[in-house]
Design a protein around this motif. Sequence first.
Motif, PDB file in Angstrom:
ATOM      1  N   GLY A   1       0.817  -1.217   0.000  1.00 39.89           N
ATOM      2  CA  GLY A   1       0.000   0.000   0.000  1.00 39.89           C
ATOM      3  C   GLY A   1       0.848   1.262   0.000  1.00 39.89           C
ATOM      4  N   GLY A   2       2.089   1.154   0.489  1.00 39.98           N
ATOM      5  CA  GLY A   2       2.992   2.302   0.459  1.00 39.98           C
ATOM      6  C   GLY A   2       3.305   2.735  -0.964  1.00 39.98           C
ATOM      7  N   VAL A   3       3.381   1.762  -1.889  1.00 36.47           N
ATOM      8  CA  VAL A   3       3.608   2.094  -3.293  1.00 36.47           C
ATOM      9  C   VAL A   3       2.381   2.813  -3.854  1.00 36.47           C
ATOM     10  CG1 VAL A   3       4.037   1.132  -5.588  1.00 36.47           C
ATOM     11  CG2 VAL A   3       5.159   0.135  -3.578  1.00 36.47           C
ATOM     12  N   HIS A   4       1.194   2.314  -3.495  1.00 35.40           N
ATOM     13  CA  HIS A   4      -0.056   2.932  -3.962  1.00 35.40           C
ATOM     14  C   HIS A   4      -0.151   4.391  -3.533  1.00 35.40           C
ATOM     15  CE1 HIS A   4      -4.366   3.313  -4.816  1.00 35.40           C
ATOM     16  NE2 HIS A   4      -4.501   3.834  -3.611  1.00 35.40           N
ATOM     17  N   SER A   5       0.046   4.648  -2.242  1.00 36.31           N
ATOM     18  CA  SER A   5      -0.071   6.024  -1.751  1.00 36.31           C
ATOM     19  C   SER A   5       1.065   6.895  -2.267  1.00 36.31           C
ATOM     20  CB  SER A   5      -0.106   6.039  -0.223  1.00 36.31           C
ATOM     21  OG  SER A   5       1.045   5.407   0.311  1.00 36.31           O
ATOM     22  N   GLY A   6       2.272   6.327  -2.388  1.00 37.07           N
ATOM     23  CA  GLY A   6       3.399   7.100  -2.916  1.00 37.07           C
ATOM     24  C   GLY A   6       3.152   7.554  -4.338  1.00 37.07           C
ATOM     25  N   CYS A   7       2.608   6.655  -5.156  1.00 39.05           N
ATOM     26  CA  CYS A   7       2.299   7.022  -6.541  1.00 39.05           C
ATOM     27  C   CYS A   7       1.150   8.036  -6.598  1.00 39.05           C
ATOM     28  CB  CYS A   7       1.913   5.780  -7.337  1.00 39.05           C
ATOM     29  SG  CYS A   7       3.293   4.669  -7.694  1.00 39.05           S
ATOM     30  N   GLY A   8       0.153   7.882  -5.718  1.00 37.42           N
ATOM     31  CA  GLY A   8      -0.964   8.822  -5.715  1.00 37.42           C
ATOM     32  C   GLY A   8      -0.536  10.233  -5.368  1.00 37.42           C
ATOM     33  N   VAL A   9       0.274  10.361  -4.316  1.00 37.48           N
ATOM     34  CA  VAL A   9       0.746  11.691  -3.921  1.00 37.48           C
ATOM     35  C   VAL A   9       1.677  12.263  -4.992  1.00 37.48           C
ATOM     36  CG1 VAL A   9       2.097  12.960  -2.211  1.00 37.48           C
ATOM     37  CG2 VAL A   9       0.467  11.208  -1.468  1.00 37.48           C
ATOM     38  N   SER A  10       2.490  11.410  -5.587  1.00 34.05           N
ATOM     39  CA  SER A  10       3.395  11.875  -6.650  1.00 34.05           C
ATOM     40  C   SER A  10       2.617  12.368  -7.858  1.00 34.05           C
ATOM     41  CB  SER A  10       4.343  10.748  -7.065  1.00 34.05           C
ATOM     42  OG  SER A  10       5.164  10.344  -5.979  1.00 34.05           O
ATOM     43  N   ALA A  11       1.551  11.655  -8.209  1.00 28.92           N
ATOM     44  CA  ALA A  11       0.722  12.082  -9.340  1.00 28.92           C
ATOM     45  C   ALA A  11       0.118  13.460  -9.080  1.00 28.92           C
ATOM     46  CB  ALA A  11      -0.387  11.056  -9.590  1.00 28.92           C
ATOM     47  N   ALA A  12      -0.357  13.667  -7.842  1.00 34.47           N
ATOM     48  CA  ALA A  12      -0.919  14.977  -7.494  1.00 34.47           C
ATOM     49  C   ALA A  12       0.148  16.069  -7.579  1.00 34.47           C
ATOM     50  CB  ALA A  12      -1.521  14.925  -6.093  1.00 34.47           C
ATOM     51  N   THR A  13       1.371  15.742  -7.165  1.00 36.18           N
ATOM     52  CA  THR A  13       2.462  16.724  -7.214  1.00 36.18           C
ATOM     53  C   THR A  13       2.795  17.107  -8.659  1.00 36.18           C
ATOM     54  OG1 THR A  13       3.377  15.764  -5.186  1.00 36.18           O
ATOM     55  CG2 THR A  13       4.820  17.198  -6.480  1.00 36.18           C
ATOM     56  N   TRP A  14       2.892  16.101  -9.517  1.00 32.23           N
ATOM     57  CA  TRP A  14       3.143  16.387 -10.931  1.00 32.23           C
ATOM     58  C   TRP A  14       2.021  17.241 -11.524  1.00 32.23           C
ATOM     59  CZ3 TRP A  14       7.545  15.960 -13.395  1.00 32.23           C
ATOM     60  CH2 TRP A  14       8.483  15.004 -13.000  1.00 32.23           C
ATOM     61  N   PHE A  15       0.788  16.952 -11.126  1.00 36.64           N
ATOM     62  CA  PHE A  15      -0.322  17.700 -11.702  1.00 36.64           C
ATOM     63  C   PHE A  15      -0.363  19.140 -11.179  1.00 36.64           C
ATOM     64  CE2 PHE A  15      -4.665  18.747 -12.916  1.00 36.64           C
ATOM     65  CZ  PHE A  15      -4.705  18.197 -14.190  1.00 36.64           C
ATOM     66  N   ILE A  16       0.154  19.360  -9.974  1.00 31.70           N
ATOM     67  CA  ILE A  16       0.271  20.741  -9.477  1.00 31.70           C
ATOM     68  C   ILE A  16       1.210  21.533 -10.392  1.00 31.70           C
ATOM     69  CG2 ILE A  16       1.188  22.162  -7.605  1.00 31.70           C
ATOM     70  CD1 ILE A  16       0.127  20.049  -5.648  1.00 31.70           C
ATOM     71  N   LEU A  17       2.335  20.902 -10.777  1.00 32.03           N
ATOM     72  CA  LEU A  17       3.266  21.560 -11.701  1.00 32.03           C
ATOM     73  C   LEU A  17       2.596  21.804 -13.050  1.00 32.03           C
ATOM     74  CD1 LEU A  17       6.091  22.587 -12.474  1.00 32.03           C
ATOM     75  CD2 LEU A  17       6.703  20.208 -13.048  1.00 32.03           C
ATOM     76  N   PHE A  18       1.853  20.818 -13.539  1.00 31.76           N
ATOM     77  CA  PHE A  18       1.141  20.960 -14.810  1.00 31.76           C
ATOM     78  C   PHE A  18       0.170  22.139 -14.747  1.00 31.76           C
ATOM     79  CE2 PHE A  18      -2.388  19.996 -17.683  1.00 31.76           C
ATOM     80  CZ  PHE A  18      -1.728  19.615 -18.850  1.00 31.76           C
ATOM     81  N   THR A  19      -0.559  22.243 -13.650  1.00 25.21           N
ATOM     82  CA  THR A  19      -1.526  23.340 -13.482  1.00 25.21           C
ATOM     83  C   THR A  19      -0.825  24.693 -13.428  1.00 25.21           C
ATOM     84  OG1 THR A  19      -2.977  21.836 -12.256  1.00 25.21           O
ATOM     85  CG2 THR A  19      -3.429  24.202 -12.059  1.00 25.21           C
ATOM     86  N   ALA A  20       0.313  24.746 -12.707  1.00 24.94           N
ATOM     87  CA  ALA A  20       1.053  26.010 -12.576  1.00 24.94           C
ATOM     88  C   ALA A  20       1.555  26.488 -13.931  1.00 24.94           C
ATOM     89  CB  ALA A  20       2.216  25.831 -11.609  1.00 24.94           C
ATOM     90  N   LEU A  21       2.086  25.587 -14.749  1.00 29.77           N
ATOM     91  CA  LEU A  21       2.623  25.982 -16.053  1.00 29.77           C
ATOM     92  C   LEU A  21       1.505  26.411 -17.001  1.00 29.77           C
ATOM     93  CD1 LEU A  21       5.366  23.254 -16.589  1.00 29.77           C
ATOM     94  CD2 LEU A  21       5.680  25.656 -15.967  1.00 29.77           C
ATOM     95  N   ILE A  22       0.380  25.708 -16.996  1.00 28.49           N
ATOM     96  CA  ILE A  22      -0.737  26.097 -17.867  1.00 28.49           C
ATOM     97  C   ILE A  22      -1.287  27.459 -17.443  1.00 28.49           C
ATOM     98  CG2 ILE A  22      -3.201  25.599 -18.155  1.00 28.49           C
ATOM     99  CD1 ILE A  22      -2.636  22.936 -19.069  1.00 28.49           C
ATOM    100  N   THR A  23      -1.346  27.674 -16.126  1.00 29.01           N
ATOM    101  CA  THR A  23      -1.839  28.960 -15.625  1.00 29.01           C
ATOM    102  C   THR A  23      -0.911  30.092 -16.060  1.00 29.01           C
ATOM    103  OG1 THR A  23      -2.829  27.859 -13.719  1.00 29.01           O
ATOM    104  CG2 THR A  23      -2.493  30.241 -13.558  1.00 29.01           C
ATOM    105  N   ARG A  24       0.391  29.859 -15.937  1.00 29.31           N
ATOM    106  CA  ARG A  24       1.358  30.893 -16.346  1.00 29.31           C
ATOM    107  C   ARG A  24       1.212  31.203 -17.825  1.00 29.31           C
ATOM    108  NH1 ARG A  24       7.690  29.712 -16.819  1.00 29.31           N
ATOM    109  NH2 ARG A  24       6.867  28.793 -18.730  1.00 29.31           N
TER     110      ARG A  24
END
Length: 559
Positions: free
Chosen positions: A226-249
Amino acid sequence: MEVPIEHRSLSLSQDVGEVSSARGSVEQHPQLELLSTARAIAMGYPTEHTLHFDSKHSSSSSEDLEKGAVAPILVQQALGANKCEKSDVMPVKRDGHEPTEPDSSGNPTWRISIPPQVMPKLPYKREPRIWRRLRHNLINVYQRLFSVVFFANMIAFIVLLVKNRNARPSGPPLSDIATAASANILCAILIRQENVINSLYWCFRLTPTSWPIRIRRTIAKFYHFGGVHSGCGVSAATWFILFTALITRNYVSGEFNEPAIMAITYILLILFLSICIFAIPKFRILSHNSFEAVHRFAGWTSVGLFWVEILLVSNAQSRIPGSETLGIIVLKAPAFWILLVITFFIILPWVRLREVEAFPEVLSNHVVRIRFKYMKIGPVLGIRITHNPLKEWHAFATIPEADGSSFSLIVSDAGDWTRDQIVNPKSRYWIRGVPTTGVLRMAEVFKRVVIVTTGSGIGPCLSMLVGHPLDCRILWSTPNPLLTYGESIVESVVKADPKAMIINTRASGRPDMVALTYHLFLESEAEAVFCISNPQLTRKVVYGMESRGVPAYGPIWDS
């Protein structure tokens, strides 16, 4: 020389009276005069050093005992029980290891155990307190797997930013960020997919018992995936934060003028963050139904919006002069193929959704045993059942029948839903997906184990032991095992381990499970301990063993 019964009665009353007087409790328990020697023997009290004769001398009947005519509270105190309660079932001390077959009168010969009066002293815990708390709690295997996945993603995250720090005008390629986010989502879903879990368990359980114990004890921790599951989930959210920031800019600077994509991006970000927040252990435990609803519906919505966003972004790129057609751009996008696999694995369990017939058997006002005949099932497998497929699902370990014709599961009173199954037994349930392998499967990598369980935790244990021999010792502590779970369950336990220690906590109080576990571990010369109980006791037993160098395993909150 044989001592007359009446003399033994006097000795017992004196022994118990002395102990109870020393504790100042004689006046509180006027039942002392009811505690005849014969009845005490039939109930398994006191210990072997006080009385040494067979219970066949008992003059009391089973009916008297089952009616609670004898309440050996004083003897419980003499044995040092933590909590003393009136017994409403017949506990009989197992003096030796009787067979499980019925005697000539048709009565079963198994016996309820009493915790040993003298047990080996627990050794001191290894390592300094701060380090062992960190090692076994804060940075356990689950957290380590989470950290490996998350920090690996953060290294790639930083490398991508540094590599494209001077890129103009848009910075890091949005396609690369979208691929990273979708790849993490795919890994998070795959590690939770039933077929993937079963395949991984099958591979790891093949570990030879001839391998060094250090290697095997590490491999057996696989269920912390389950640690892999949650690690990937949080990582996906982090990558998408960067995606959102760049599109907003880019949108603010006028380089990207797609309001629909902007709106979908922010909705996706909110959904991703909601999933992560509701998955935090405290929130998840506080309202599990809310966690399930958010995880399911926010997840489905996110995947749908992701499809829309990929198509909109690809369409925007195709309108740039000199660009390829929309179809070519979509087919060349790694995120498209990853999302295709994600969608397949999300749909797959629901394709297997079906309603099946059930045959409930109410064992007591606390437990119901539900049998299913729609398929054959192997050991250590669990299924999820419900009456409302879109609302909530409840996971239970299955107990295969010895002939393999059917299986059953044990539901105990643990909340509104489970209580309703006992009070109003149902004849049909919805199931989905395929049965999933459980933690106890990893017991196969050890030559001999101690299985510790309480209450209805005996269900997952029998899932492993019925029809699947395992060299083990069983410690089962529960209130009124016979009246609560029925004779067939208790006999199945003793069949799996003729020396099983079955403790009726209504009679002997709640024992020191850590001390008893260590006692059985030494006595049986086992290699590991598996604990199937409530989260609090499981953590206590696993920590109590691990901190003393004993390999110990038990389901975690995210198992």
